[in-house]
Write a protein that holds these residues in place. Structure first.
Motif, PDB file in Angstrom:
ATOM      1  N   GLY A   1       0.806  -1.217   0.000  1.00 55.40           N
ATOM      2  CA  GLY A   1       0.000   0.000   0.000  1.00 55.40           C
ATOM      3  C   GLY A   1       0.837   1.265   0.000  1.00 55.40           C
ATOM      4  O   GLY A   1       2.065   1.240   0.041  1.00 55.40           O
ATOM      5  N   GLU A   2       0.145   2.413  -0.043  1.00 56.34           N
ATOM      6  CA  GLU A   2       0.819   3.701  -0.094  1.00 56.34           C
ATOM      7  C   GLU A   2       1.563   4.004   1.202  1.00 56.34           C
ATOM      8  O   GLU A   2       2.587   4.690   1.192  1.00 56.34           O
ATOM      9  N   ARG A   3       1.066   3.513   2.327  1.00 62.35           N
ATOM     10  CA  ARG A   3       1.718   3.774   3.602  1.00 62.35           C
ATOM     11  C   ARG A   3       2.496   2.532   4.038  1.00 62.35           C
ATOM     12  O   ARG A   3       3.578   2.266   3.515  1.00 62.35           O
ATOM     13  N   ALA A   4       1.948   1.748   4.954  1.00 60.28           N
ATOM     14  CA  ALA A   4       2.667   0.564   5.434  1.00 60.28           C
ATOM     15  C   ALA A   4       1.683  -0.473   5.945  1.00 60.28           C
ATOM     16  O   ALA A   4       1.823  -0.998   7.055  1.00 60.28           O
ATOM     17  N   ASP A   5       0.643  -0.752   5.144  1.00 63.01           N
ATOM     18  CA  ASP A   5      -0.337  -1.754   5.552  1.00 63.01           C
ATOM     19  C   ASP A   5       0.360  -3.101   5.766  1.00 63.01           C
ATOM     20  O   ASP A   5       1.183  -3.524   4.951  1.00 63.01           O
ATOM     21  N   VAL A   6       0.003  -3.769   6.856  1.00 66.02           N
ATOM     22  CA  VAL A   6       0.670  -5.005   7.257  1.00 66.02           C
ATOM     23  C   VAL A   6      -0.163  -6.202   6.801  1.00 66.02           C
ATOM     24  O   VAL A   6      -1.333  -6.342   7.177  1.00 66.02           O
ATOM     25  N   VAL A   7       0.446  -7.063   5.995  1.00 66.28           N
ATOM     26  CA  VAL A   7      -0.199  -8.288   5.533  1.00 66.28           C
ATOM     27  C   VAL A   7       0.305  -9.446   6.394  1.00 66.28           C
ATOM     28  O   VAL A   7       1.509  -9.702   6.465  1.00 66.28           O
ATOM     29  N   LEU A   8      -0.633 -10.139   7.056  1.00 70.94           N
ATOM     30  CA  LEU A   8      -0.276 -11.245   7.941  1.00 70.94           C
ATOM     31  C   LEU A   8      -0.235 -12.559   7.168  1.00 70.94           C
ATOM     32  O   LEU A   8      -0.723 -12.658   6.040  1.00 70.94           O
ATOM     33  N   ALA A   9       0.358 -13.555   7.804  1.00 68.52           N
ATOM     34  CA  ALA A   9       0.523 -14.859   7.154  1.00 68.52           C
ATOM     35  C   ALA A   9      -0.813 -15.491   6.796  1.00 68.52           C
ATOM     36  O   ALA A   9      -0.898 -16.263   5.833  1.00 68.52           O
ATOM     37  N   ASP A  10      -1.873 -15.173   7.551  1.00 64.21           N
ATOM     38  CA  ASP A  10      -3.185 -15.761   7.263  1.00 64.21           C
ATOM     39  C   ASP A  10      -3.975 -14.965   6.216  1.00 64.21           C
ATOM     40  O   ASP A  10      -5.139 -15.248   5.948  1.00 64.21           O
ATOM     41  N   GLY A  11      -3.323 -13.940   5.647  1.00 66.10           N
ATOM     42  CA  GLY A  11      -3.958 -13.152   4.597  1.00 66.10           C
ATOM     43  C   GLY A  11      -4.634 -11.885   5.063  1.00 66.10           C
ATOM     44  O   GLY A  11      -5.005 -11.040   4.241  1.00 66.10           O
ATOM     45  N   ARG A  12      -4.823 -11.736   6.364  1.00 70.23           N
ATOM     46  CA  ARG A  12      -5.442 -10.501   6.873  1.00 70.23           C
ATOM     47  C   ARG A  12      -4.548  -9.296   6.613  1.00 70.23           C
ATOM     48  O   ARG A  12      -3.323  -9.406   6.633  1.00 70.23           O
ATOM     49  N   VAL A  13      -5.186  -8.146   6.396  1.00 73.51           N
ATOM     50  CA  VAL A  13      -4.455  -6.902   6.182  1.00 73.51           C
ATOM     51  C   VAL A  13      -4.843  -5.920   7.279  1.00 73.51           C
ATOM     52  O   VAL A  13      -6.030  -5.661   7.499  1.00 73.51           O
ATOM     53  N   VAL A  14      -3.846  -5.390   7.973  1.00 72.48           N
ATOM     54  CA  VAL A  14      -4.072  -4.387   9.011  1.00 72.48           C
ATOM     55  C   VAL A  14      -3.613  -3.041   8.465  1.00 72.48           C
ATOM     56  O   VAL A  14      -2.427  -2.854   8.160  1.00 72.48           O
ATOM     57  N   ALA A  15      -4.557  -2.119   8.322  1.00 71.79           N
ATOM     58  CA  ALA A  15      -4.239  -0.799   7.769  1.00 71.79           C
ATOM     59  C   ALA A  15      -3.416   0.013   8.767  1.00 71.79           C
ATOM     60  O   ALA A  15      -3.814   0.185   9.920  1.00 71.79           O
ATOM     61  N   ILE A  16      -2.282   0.499   8.323  1.00 68.47           N
ATOM     62  CA  ILE A  16      -1.347   1.230   9.181  1.00 68.47           C
ATOM     63  C   ILE A  16      -0.896   2.489   8.446  1.00 68.47           C
ATOM     64  O   ILE A  16      -0.538   2.434   7.264  1.00 68.47           O
ATOM     65  N   ASP A  17      -0.905   3.616   9.144  1.00 67.79           N
ATOM     66  CA  ASP A  17      -0.369   4.853   8.563  1.00 67.79           C
ATOM     67  C   ASP A  17       1.137   4.952   8.738  1.00 67.79           C
ATOM     68  O   ASP A  17       1.833   5.564   7.926  1.00 67.79           O
ATOM     69  N   GLY A  18       1.652   4.386   9.818  1.00 67.10           N
ATOM     70  CA  GLY A  18       3.087   4.407  10.076  1.00 67.10           C
ATOM     71  C   GLY A  18       3.489   3.225  10.923  1.00 67.10           C
ATOM     72  O   GLY A  18       2.778   2.856  11.869  1.00 67.10           O
TER      73      GLY A  18
END
Length: 298
Positions: free
Chosen positions: A201-218
């Motif tokens: 993503g444009e910032r630093a969204d974290v993709v986990l091993a199970d496929g979930r994505v956690v939206a992160i600005d920093g």
């Protein structure tokens, strides 16, 4: 020409030390290749009077002011070896030049060893940071992540809720105990133990091993550090173990190392660093070198 002091490293700490010595009318040679630690960041924060300026602009203005003193010279190169000689020290550069001085000041900085997570390196200094005081405010209280690299990351996770809602990605590197989990809960920190696959993503969204994505600005990371270059090792300077890696051992006041006549300052000689701390440490080191030139025997 034999100089009073050679400063190996011309970033914030090195130039700050050089300014003190220049104003004492000492002959100073700065050797620097322009590899500042914060060269990846677009702006610098938390340094009084320079808040929000581009790091490169701060450095260029500082260099212009330093080189206005007639006793200061600058060599754009990398110092690769140093040795003791009669009455002082010799320094060799990567292009085969050799310089001599009565004292030597190591302001060589450190190298950050970043976690091996896909997408992290290219975001370093842009949306992945190490210092909340330097970069947290600009996230505008948006979602923040902490990527565990060691038990020290717990401290990071407990600090960062002051800048925004915080998620602590422990990723098997660190497992908080019951008391630590309670402390994190009191601060509103969400703990995610799953392995981190990559950043996207444009910032630093974290993709986990199970496929979930956690939206992160920093995303904040405490990288391991190592002293840059080989000068400290070649001179036999003692190192001190810090929470993030070894740094050059130096006297708290004079900044002299275990090798008489060799001084150190800035990130290479502190367990933690920032621009403001580096500048202040350079002042201490510059005055320490000056006192040694007056009263020391080399």
């Amino acid at each position: 020409m034999r100089y009073d002091v050679i400063i190996a490293g011309g970033s914030y700490a090195g130039m700050s030390a050089g300014l003190q010595l220049a104003r004492a009318r000492r002959n100073v040679l700065v050797i620097d290749a322009g590899q500042r630690r914060n060269r990846f960041a677009a702006s610098s924060h938390g340094f009084l009077g320079q808040d929000g300026r581009a790091p490169g602009d701060i450095v260029e203005e500082a260099r212009r002011q330093l080189l206005a003193y007639p006793t200061v010279e600058w060599v754009s190169s990398t110092a690769i070896a140093a040795s003791q000689e009669a009455g002082g020290f010799a320094v060799e550069t990567v292009d085969g030049q050799r310089y001599s001085a009565q004292c030597l000041l190591l302001a060589c900085g450190v190298i950050d060893e970043l976690p091996d997570v896909e997408g992290l390196t290219q975001r370093w200094g842009k949306s992945v940071f190490h210092c909340p005081y330097c970069h947290g405010y600009e996230l505008e209280q948006g979602p923040i992540g902490v990527l565990a690299t060691s038990p020290m990351s717990l401290h990071h996770a407990l600090m960062l809720p002051d800048w925004g809602p915080t998620t602590f990605f422990t990723r098997g590197v660190f497992e908080p105990d019951a008391e630590q989990l309670e402390s994190l809960a009191r601060r509103g920190v969400v703990v995610v133990p799953e392995r981190v696959e990559r950043l996207e993503g444009e910032r630093a969204d974290v993709v986990l091993a199970d496929g979930r994505v956690v939206a992160i600005d920093g995303l904040f990371v405490l990288p391991r550090i190592q002293v840059a270059g080989s000068l400290a090792a070649s001179l036999g300077c003692a190192l001190e173990d810090g929470p993030l890696g070894a740094f050059i051992q130096a006297d708290p006041m004079t900044r002299e190392t275990s090798v008489r006549g060799v001084f150190a300052c800035g990130d290479a000689a502190m367990p933690f660093g920032s621009v403001a701390l580096a500048v202040g440490d350079g002042v201490r080191a510059g005055s320490g070198v000056h006192r040694s030139l007056i009263f020391g025997a080399h």
